[in-house]
Scaffold this motif. Sequence first.
Motif, PDB file in Angstrom:
ATOM      1  N   PRO A   1      11.575   4.128   4.246  1.00  0.00           N
ATOM      2  CA  PRO A   1      12.628   4.978   4.807  1.00  0.00           C
ATOM      3  C   PRO A   1      13.031   4.520   6.200  1.00  0.00           C
ATOM      4  CG  PRO A   1      10.961   6.315   3.739  1.00  0.00           C
ATOM      5  CD  PRO A   1      10.423   4.904   3.742  1.00  0.00           C
ATOM      6  N   HIS A   2      14.351   4.434   6.412  1.00  0.00           N
ATOM      7  CA  HIS A   2      14.949   4.022   7.684  1.00  0.00           C
ATOM      8  C   HIS A   2      14.725   2.547   7.990  1.00  0.00           C
ATOM      9  CE1 HIS A   2      15.541   8.273   8.084  1.00  0.00           C
ATOM     10  NE2 HIS A   2      14.232   8.502   8.098  1.00  0.00           N
ATOM     11  N   GLY A   3      14.306   1.785   6.966  1.00  0.00           N
ATOM     12  CA  GLY A   3      14.240   0.342   7.113  1.00  0.00           C
ATOM     13  C   GLY A   3      15.620  -0.269   6.926  1.00  0.00           C
ATOM     14  N   ASN A   4      15.689  -1.602   6.881  1.00  0.00           N
ATOM     15  CA  ASN A   4      16.975  -2.302   6.868  1.00  0.00           C
ATOM     16  C   ASN A   4      17.116  -3.196   5.642  1.00  0.00           C
ATOM     17  OD1 ASN A   4      18.209  -1.760   9.682  1.00  0.00           O
ATOM     18  ND2 ASN A   4      16.091  -2.331  10.139  1.00  0.00           N
ATOM     19  N   LEU A   5      18.329  -3.212   5.094  1.00  0.00           N
ATOM     20  CA  LEU A   5      18.677  -4.139   4.029  1.00  0.00           C
ATOM     21  C   LEU A   5      19.945  -4.875   4.441  1.00  0.00           C
ATOM     22  CD1 LEU A   5      18.571  -3.688   0.210  1.00  0.00           C
ATOM     23  CD2 LEU A   5      20.604  -4.662   1.277  1.00  0.00           C
ATOM     24  N   VAL A   6      19.887  -6.204   4.363  1.00  0.00           N
ATOM     25  CA  VAL A   6      21.049  -7.031   4.701  1.00  0.00           C
ATOM     26  C   VAL A   6      21.543  -7.695   3.433  1.00  0.00           C
ATOM     27  CG1 VAL A   6      21.904  -8.963   6.077  1.00  0.00           C
ATOM     28  CG2 VAL A   6      20.126  -7.466   7.012  1.00  0.00           C
ATOM     29  N   THR A   7      22.826  -7.561   3.153  1.00  0.00           N
ATOM     30  CA  THR A   7      23.416  -8.199   1.979  1.00  0.00           C
ATOM     31  C   THR A   7      24.198  -9.432   2.424  1.00  0.00           C
ATOM     32  OG1 THR A   7      25.019  -7.931   0.183  1.00  0.00           O
ATOM     33  CG2 THR A   7      25.293  -6.485   2.085  1.00  0.00           C
ATOM     34  N   ILE A   8      23.904 -10.575   1.783  1.00  0.00           N
ATOM     35  CA  ILE A   8      24.521 -11.838   2.191  1.00  0.00           C
ATOM     36  C   ILE A   8      25.239 -12.540   1.042  1.00  0.00           C
ATOM     37  CG2 ILE A   8      22.891 -12.218   4.074  1.00  0.00           C
ATOM     38  CD1 ILE A   8      21.437 -14.231   2.269  1.00  0.00           C
ATOM     39  N   GLY A   9      25.211 -11.951  -0.163  1.00  0.00           N
ATOM     40  CA  GLY A   9      25.865 -12.613  -1.286  1.00  0.00           C
ATOM     41  C   GLY A   9      26.032 -11.674  -2.464  1.00  0.00           C
ATOM     42  N   LEU A  10      26.717 -12.178  -3.492  1.00  0.00           N
ATOM     43  CA  LEU A  10      26.979 -11.379  -4.688  1.00  0.00           C
ATOM     44  C   LEU A  10      26.922 -12.303  -5.909  1.00  0.00           C
ATOM     45  CD1 LEU A  10      27.697  -8.346  -5.211  1.00  0.00           C
ATOM     46  CD2 LEU A  10      30.086  -9.089  -5.371  1.00  0.00           C
ATOM     47  N   LEU A  11      25.746 -12.916  -6.094  1.00  0.00           N
ATOM     48  CA  LEU A  11      25.603 -13.897  -7.164  1.00  0.00           C
ATOM     49  C   LEU A  11      25.876 -13.297  -8.539  1.00  0.00           C
ATOM     50  CD1 LEU A  11      22.406 -15.802  -5.942  1.00  0.00           C
ATOM     51  CD2 LEU A  11      24.788 -16.570  -5.807  1.00  0.00           C
ATOM     52  N   SER A  12      25.583 -12.015  -8.704  1.00  0.00           N
ATOM     53  CA  SER A  12      25.807 -11.368 -10.003  1.00  0.00           C
ATOM     54  C   SER A  12      27.277 -11.076 -10.246  1.00  0.00           C
ATOM     55  CB  SER A  12      25.019 -10.058 -10.072  1.00  0.00           C
ATOM     56  OG  SER A  12      25.572  -9.090  -9.186  1.00  0.00           O
ATOM     57  N   GLY A  13      28.060 -11.034  -9.167  1.00  0.00           N
ATOM     58  CA  GLY A  13      29.459 -10.648  -9.283  1.00  0.00           C
ATOM     59  C   GLY A  13      29.664  -9.153  -9.426  1.00  0.00           C
ATOM     60  N   VAL A  14      28.564  -8.373  -9.368  1.00  0.00           N
ATOM     61  CA  VAL A  14      28.645  -6.919  -9.537  1.00  0.00           C
ATOM     62  C   VAL A  14      28.452  -6.242  -8.184  1.00  0.00           C
ATOM     63  CG1 VAL A  14      27.677  -4.902 -10.706  1.00  0.00           C
ATOM     64  CG2 VAL A  14      27.714  -7.126 -11.866  1.00  0.00           C
TER      65      VAL A  14
ATOM     66  N   HIS B   1       0.821  -1.219   0.000  1.00  0.00           N
ATOM     67  CA  HIS B   1       0.000   0.000   0.000  1.00  0.00           C
ATOM     68  C   HIS B   1       0.855   1.269   0.000  1.00  0.00           C
ATOM     69  CE1 HIS B   1      -3.351  -2.703   0.727  1.00  0.00           C
ATOM     70  NE2 HIS B   1      -2.712  -3.188   1.782  1.00  0.00           N
ATOM     71  N   GLY B   2       1.962   1.188  -0.753  1.00  0.00           N
ATOM     72  CA  GLY B   2       2.827   2.343  -0.937  1.00  0.00           C
ATOM     73  C   GLY B   2       3.830   2.594   0.163  1.00  0.00           C
ATOM     74  N   ARG B   3       3.834   1.757   1.175  1.00  0.00           N
ATOM     75  CA  ARG B   3       4.736   2.012   2.323  1.00  0.00           C
ATOM     76  C   ARG B   3       6.133   1.433   2.128  1.00  0.00           C
ATOM     77  NH1 ARG B   3      -0.138   0.650   4.989  1.00  0.00           N
ATOM     78  NH2 ARG B   3       0.595  -1.482   5.278  1.00  0.00           N
ATOM     79  N   GLY B   4       6.243   0.371   1.357  1.00  0.00           N
ATOM     80  CA  GLY B   4       7.514  -0.334   1.263  1.00  0.00           C
ATOM     81  C   GLY B   4       7.634  -1.375   2.366  1.00  0.00           C
ATOM     82  N   VAL B   5       8.633  -2.238   2.252  1.00  0.00           N
ATOM     83  CA  VAL B   5       8.809  -3.320   3.227  1.00  0.00           C
ATOM     84  C   VAL B   5       9.640  -2.852   4.416  1.00  0.00           C
ATOM     85  CG1 VAL B   5       8.599  -5.118   1.478  1.00  0.00           C
ATOM     86  CG2 VAL B   5      10.866  -4.193   2.019  1.00  0.00           C
ATOM     87  N   HIS B   6       9.520  -3.575   5.523  1.00  0.00           N
ATOM     88  CA  HIS B   6      10.309  -3.247   6.715  1.00  0.00           C
ATOM     89  C   HIS B   6      11.795  -3.548   6.503  1.00  0.00           C
ATOM     90  CE1 HIS B   6       6.209  -3.847   8.330  1.00  0.00           C
ATOM     91  NE2 HIS B   6       6.551  -2.904   9.184  1.00  0.00           N
ATOM     92  N   ALA B   7      12.066  -4.655   5.770  1.00  0.00           N
ATOM     93  CA  ALA B   7      13.452  -5.077   5.597  1.00  0.00           C
ATOM     94  C   ALA B   7      13.581  -5.903   4.326  1.00  0.00           C
ATOM     95  CB  ALA B   7      13.908  -5.897   6.805  1.00  0.00           C
ATOM     96  N   ALA B   8      14.822  -6.024   3.830  1.00  0.00           N
ATOM     97  CA  ALA B   8      15.093  -6.803   2.625  1.00  0.00           C
ATOM     98  C   ALA B   8      16.424  -7.527   2.776  1.00  0.00           C
ATOM     99  CB  ALA B   8      15.123  -5.899   1.396  1.00  0.00           C
ATOM    100  N   ILE B   9      16.554  -8.621   2.027  1.00  0.00           N
ATOM    101  CA  ILE B   9      17.790  -9.405   2.030  1.00  0.00           C
ATOM    102  C   ILE B   9      18.224  -9.618   0.586  1.00  0.00           C
ATOM    103  CG2 ILE B   9      18.850 -11.610   2.636  1.00  0.00           C
ATOM    104  CD1 ILE B   9      16.799 -11.768   4.944  1.00  0.00           C
TER     105      ILE B   9
END
Length: 328
Positions: free
Chosen positions: A233-246, A208-216
């Motif tokens: 805004p001010h939510g969290n993103l956790v990065t755990i890999g680089l499958l694209s290599g980019v 509903h236009g708010r966006g997610v609380h967090a992403a991985i």
Amino acid sequence: MEALSVKFYEFGNPCDVLQVESKQLRQARKGEILVRMITRPINPSDLLPIRGAYSHRISLPGVPGYEGVGVVTEVGPSVPQHLLGKRVLPLRGEGTWQEFVRTSADLAVPVPGFMEDETAAQLYINPLTAWLICTEVLALKPDDTLLVNACGSTIGRIFAQLSKVLGFKLIAVTRNNAYTEELLELGAQYIVDTSETSLHGAVMELTHGRGVHAAIDSIGGADGTGLAWCVQPHGNLVTIGLLSGVSINWAEITRRAQVHVRMFHLRHWNERVSVSTWQATFHQLITLIQHNQIKLRPPAARYSISDVQEAVRTAESHLSNQGKIFLI
């Protein structure tokens, strides 16, 4: 006594640099156990060090392998004799791609009788990472919404199952519809197939236009960048890999998208956690397996450790939704 061991003396293509050789075993020292390995999966994280991704902290020659299960055949001084003959996960010791592995008795995780070898062998890298991110790093609460890309992967399936266990909502991102039915059955609430729809548009509609609380993010590149713009805004993103290599300039993304970005490395948790918490966390995962709240896929194929090059070739060309390749 001699035993087979897989080694690499230089960094490079695993099929080119891996060698199978015999080595002389030494006795277990104080606080150690010697484990005869039964089986171990081939993970992307096993192959990255061989290619030189962490060359600054890896001494050559190296023995690959972070996961596996085996039977205790020898205990060192001060180690209880009752461990002899028990199945354990010999983690955080030597590389597991060898016939015998030495490790700390305190860190070896006991394997209960109900658990199959090939389930136990996969209990570390993906399940532990997913559990810690959900319960500690993000501390997800019921009704929080988590967005995960590459969700057809092994760890993506675990996030789907944990959404049902912990009560958060999961939006699973895939690149085709091959995994839709299975991910919904495992616990995902929504599937976004980016081959058919815009990720940002779909996520904004679902939230509903708010966006997610967090992403991985497991992919990096344009996929990881796109994920960041779906977080509120001010939510969290956790990065755990680089499958694209980019790689991504996460500092720039943090500034522009106004999200908190962090990288998760299991070894950092290992370095600070107590032995009691280490064992208790695995006990939690084992309980979830026992109650069928987490199910891990059976092997797609098994290879002898002496055929490691062929096994690695298969693993690198393999589709992750078909299960892992195992070395036996």
